[in-house]
Design a protein around this motif. Sequence first.
Motif, PDB file in Angstrom:
ATOM      1  N   ILE A  36      30.727  32.826  18.548  1.00  0.00           N
ATOM      2  CA  ILE A  36      30.154  31.846  19.483  1.00  0.00           C
ATOM      3  C   ILE A  36      28.680  31.612  19.158  1.00  0.00           C
ATOM      4  CG2 ILE A  36      29.483  31.511  21.899  1.00  0.00           C
ATOM      5  CD1 ILE A  36      32.175  32.809  22.670  1.00  0.00           C
ATOM      6  N   GLU A  37      27.950  32.684  18.867  1.00  0.00           N
ATOM      7  CA  GLU A  37      26.535  32.540  18.500  1.00  0.00           C
ATOM      8  C   GLU A  37      26.386  31.722  17.218  1.00  0.00           C
ATOM      9  OE1 GLU A  37      24.576  36.322  18.264  1.00  0.00           O
ATOM     10  OE2 GLU A  37      25.079  36.830  20.339  1.00  0.00           O
ATOM     11  N   ALA A  38      27.245  31.980  16.236  1.00  0.00           N
ATOM     12  CA  ALA A  38      27.191  31.223  14.981  1.00  0.00           C
ATOM     13  C   ALA A  38      27.486  29.740  15.238  1.00  0.00           C
ATOM     14  CB  ALA A  38      28.178  31.794  13.962  1.00  0.00           C
ATOM     15  N   CYS A  39      28.462  29.459  16.106  1.00  0.00           N
ATOM     16  CA  CYS A  39      28.790  28.068  16.453  1.00  0.00           C
ATOM     17  C   CYS A  39      27.619  27.403  17.158  1.00  0.00           C
ATOM     18  CB  CYS A  39      30.039  28.008  17.336  1.00  0.00           C
ATOM     19  SG  CYS A  39      31.567  28.295  16.430  1.00  0.00           S
ATOM     20  N   GLN A  40      26.943  28.146  18.034  1.00  0.00           N
ATOM     21  CA  GLN A  40      25.793  27.594  18.745  1.00  0.00           C
ATOM     22  C   GLN A  40      24.653  27.285  17.770  1.00  0.00           C
ATOM     23  OE1 GLN A  40      25.197  30.633  21.731  1.00  0.00           O
ATOM     24  NE2 GLN A  40      26.359  29.503  23.280  1.00  0.00           N
ATOM     25  N   SER A  44      23.290  23.616  17.037  1.00  0.00           N
ATOM     26  CA  SER A  44      21.871  23.318  17.195  1.00  0.00           C
ATOM     27  C   SER A  44      21.303  22.702  15.918  1.00  0.00           C
ATOM     28  CB  SER A  44      21.115  24.601  17.555  1.00  0.00           C
ATOM     29  OG  SER A  44      19.741  24.370  17.615  1.00  0.00           O
ATOM     30  N   ALA A  45      21.672  23.270  14.774  1.00  0.00           N
ATOM     31  CA  ALA A  45      21.202  22.736  13.498  1.00  0.00           C
ATOM     32  C   ALA A  45      21.737  21.325  13.260  1.00  0.00           C
ATOM     33  CB  ALA A  45      21.618  23.658  12.349  1.00  0.00           C
TER      34      ALA A  45
END
Length: 150
Positions: A36-40, A44-45
């Motif tokens: 989930i953090e990687a997806c966020q 964002s990028a």
Amino acid sequence: MVCNKLKNDAQSSLASLEKRNITFMDTIIKDSGEAIEACQRFSSAALSTTEEAGLSSNDFISSIEYIRGIDADATERNNSVIAVCRVGNKRLEDDHCRKVDDILGSAAEKCNIRNGNEVYSWENKIESIKELRTSAFRELLLEFEEAGKN
């Protein structure tokens, strides 16, 4: 006693399964949190890149509109100069033709020479004077363009 042993073995097996399931669930939760953090971060990028691209596109469009305005102004100024030059060229051509006609008229009156009873006409000389006339503006323009191609 056998019952107690079976009961203890069952409890031990259940406790062992429970520990494995908890460890497995902890791993799944940890991995999904990282995902989930990687997806966020990716989201964002991507949003940042999209915003930058939008700003760049707006800058590009503004530059194109500015250049189009400059080009339109330059075209208008060039067309104004060309129009004035065409009028001047037309006047010059008309004046030249009138003066050639005046010269021809004057030459026709004055260029007949008498030698005794014979009158020599200078018609051939008048024809050479007629050759001095300028061509029409369009013909001159075409000649100029053809000379530029060579």
